[in-house]
Write an enzyme that holds these catalytic residues in place. Structure first.
Site, PDB file in Angstrom:
ATOM      1  N   CYS A 152      90.429 -18.058  63.492  1.00 26.53           N
ATOM      2  CA  CYS A 152      90.197 -18.364  62.085  1.00 26.53           C
ATOM      3  C   CYS A 152      91.500 -18.798  61.384  1.00 26.53           C
ATOM      4  O   CYS A 152      91.969 -19.903  61.651  1.00 26.53           O
ATOM      5  CB  CYS A 152      89.512 -17.194  61.394  1.00 26.53           C
ATOM      6  SG  CYS A 152      88.524 -17.701  59.972  1.00 26.53           S
ATOM      7  N   HIS A 202      84.783 -15.774  64.477  1.00 27.24           N
ATOM      8  CA  HIS A 202      85.364 -14.465  64.774  1.00 27.24           C
ATOM      9  C   HIS A 202      84.712 -13.844  65.988  1.00 27.24           C
ATOM     10  O   HIS A 202      83.867 -12.949  65.867  1.00 27.24           O
ATOM     11  CB  HIS A 202      85.225 -13.548  63.554  1.00 27.24           C
ATOM     12  CG  HIS A 202      86.088 -13.959  62.447  1.00 27.24           C
ATOM     13  ND1 HIS A 202      87.370 -13.504  62.304  1.00 27.24           N
ATOM     14  CD2 HIS A 202      85.890 -14.865  61.440  1.00 27.24           C
ATOM     15  CE1 HIS A 202      87.919 -14.072  61.249  1.00 27.24           C
ATOM     16  NE2 HIS A 202      87.043 -14.914  60.723  1.00 27.24           N
ATOM     17  N   GLU A 219      86.121 -11.735  67.912  1.00 23.31           N
ATOM     18  CA  GLU A 219      86.562 -10.332  68.035  1.00 23.31           C
ATOM     19  C   GLU A 219      85.518  -9.365  67.499  1.00 23.31           C
ATOM     20  O   GLU A 219      85.383  -8.240  67.972  1.00 23.31           O
ATOM     21  CB  GLU A 219      87.903 -10.137  67.319  1.00 23.31           C
ATOM     22  CG  GLU A 219      87.857  -9.917  65.817  1.00 23.31           C
ATOM     23  CD  GLU A 219      87.479 -11.166  65.004  1.00 23.31           C
ATOM     24  OE1 GLU A 219      87.486 -12.259  65.582  1.00 23.31           O
ATOM     25  OE2 GLU A 219      87.173 -11.032  63.803  1.00 23.31           O
TER      26      GLU A 219
HETATM   27  N1  LIG Z   1      91.553 -17.619  54.826  1.00 23.91           N
HETATM   28  C1  LIG Z   1      91.182 -18.711  55.686  1.00 23.91           C
HETATM   29  C2  LIG Z   1      90.854 -18.188  57.064  1.00 23.91           C
HETATM   30  C3  LIG Z   1      89.604 -17.355  57.046  1.00 23.91           C
HETATM   31  C4  LIG Z   1      89.713 -16.097  57.885  1.00 23.91           C
HETATM   32  O1  LIG Z   1      90.591 -15.911  58.703  1.00 23.91           O
HETATM   33  N2  LIG Z   1      88.783 -15.182  57.589  1.00 23.91           N
HETATM   34  C5  LIG Z   1      88.931 -13.848  58.134  1.00 23.91           C
HETATM   35  C6  LIG Z   1      87.926 -12.868  57.626  1.00 23.91           C
HETATM   36  C7  LIG Z   1      87.956 -12.768  56.150  1.00 23.91           C
HETATM   37  C8  LIG Z   1      86.987 -11.774  55.563  1.00 23.91           C
HETATM   38  O2  LIG Z   1      86.873 -10.634  56.038  1.00 23.91           O
HETATM   39  O3  LIG Z   1      86.346 -12.184  54.588  1.00 23.91           O
HETATM   40  C9  LIG Z   1      89.970 -19.470  55.129  1.00 23.91           C
HETATM   41  O4  LIG Z   1      89.359 -18.962  54.171  1.00 23.91           O
HETATM   42  O5  LIG Z   1      89.658 -20.537  55.676  1.00 23.91           O
END
Ligand SMILES: N[C@@H](CCC(=O)NCCCC(=O)O)C(=O)O
Length: 248
Positions: A108, A216, A218
């Site tokens: 991500c 994601h 993971e």
């Molecule tokens: N911030 C960037 C990457 C998005 C990201 O890594 N999300 C991780 C999980 C976020 C959550 O828990 O909401 C984008 O917004 O593109």
């Protein structure tokens, strides 16, 4: 052992160097290796000393975004929130890890950092771009709901990812407002969403596993087959095993 660069978070009046549990668990329990959280010290971190002591790198996701100055864009409200300590740590770490041929899994925000580290750019608020779907996290109360599988991606036939997950479309979760805009030279597209969003990339000519994904894996790595395949392939690369090929 793999390096997992931390985010900076602020709570209890402290700045903390942190990595979220799903990433750490997936590395330990599915990839079968030891996660080593690297503090976001930026220029104060001796990147080479870290990379001398690890077998690979995994870049986590984060709600923060790569600062647009790193890809030549003036920052606006729409580009935040930022974590400039993380940027200052990961961008040089990525370039050196690739030069060294260390296995790299970028998730991500991590995939966006990979693209920026190699000279690419990022589009922000992609849901406002004509023809693009809304890839943001759903406004739902539980993490399982937020990380639920939501849209299909398709791996590029003949690519690295296709060798791991096959070429049939499969569903992924989606929690991002930004996406790759200008693809960095030296990166190859490995998967796209139905709206054309780049969902996975690989480093062309990499000496080992070097994959970025916008979703994601993971989060469901303990149970969801495609997520498991990605982390097992990463673990195999870390151990120097022959890569498992996708069935069919
Ligand atoms: N911030 C960037 C990457 C998005 C990201 O890594 N999300 C991780 C999980 C976020 C959550 O828990 O909401 C984008 O917004 O593109």
């Amino acid at each position: 052992m793999i390096a997992v660069p931390a985010d900076i978070r602020i709570f209890d009046n402290y700045r903390w160097h942190v990595a979220a549990t799903p990433y750490v668990d997936a590395v330990a329990r599915v990839a079968g290796t030891v996660p080593f959280i690297v503090p976001a010290l930026g220029e104060a971190l001796e990147v080479e000393a870290v990379l001398d002591r690890v077998d690979g790198v995994m870049l986590t996701g984060s709600k923060s975004n790569v600062h647009p100055a790193h890809y030549g864009v003036e920052p606006t409200e729409r580009h935040g929130p930022f974590d400039e300590d993380r940027d200052a740590t990961t961008l040089p770490l990525i370039r050196s890890a690739i030069d060294r041929g260390l296995p790299l899994l970028a998730i991500c925000r991590g995939m966006q950092e990979l693209n920026v580290a190699l000279g690419g750019s990022i589009a922000t608020e992609i849901q406002e771009i004509a023809g693009r779907d809304d890839h943001r996290a759903p406004d739902l109360p539980t993490q399982d709901e937020r990380f639920a599988l939501r849209h299909e991606v398709r791996a590029v036939p003949g690519g690295i990812l296709a060798g791991i997950v096959g070429v049939e479309p499969f569903r992924v979760n989606s929690l991002h407002r930004q996406a790759i805009d200008r693809l960095a030279e030296g990166l190859a597209v490995e998967a796209t969403a139905e709206d054309g969003t780049i969902e996975a990339v690989s480093v062309e000519g990499a000496r080992s596993f070097a994959l970025g994904v916008q979703w994601h894996p993971e989060y469901w790595a303990g149970s969801e087959p495609m997520s498991q395949r990605i982390f097992r392939a990463y673990g195999a690369a870390l151990r120097g095993d022959a890569p498992a090929r996708a069935v069919a």
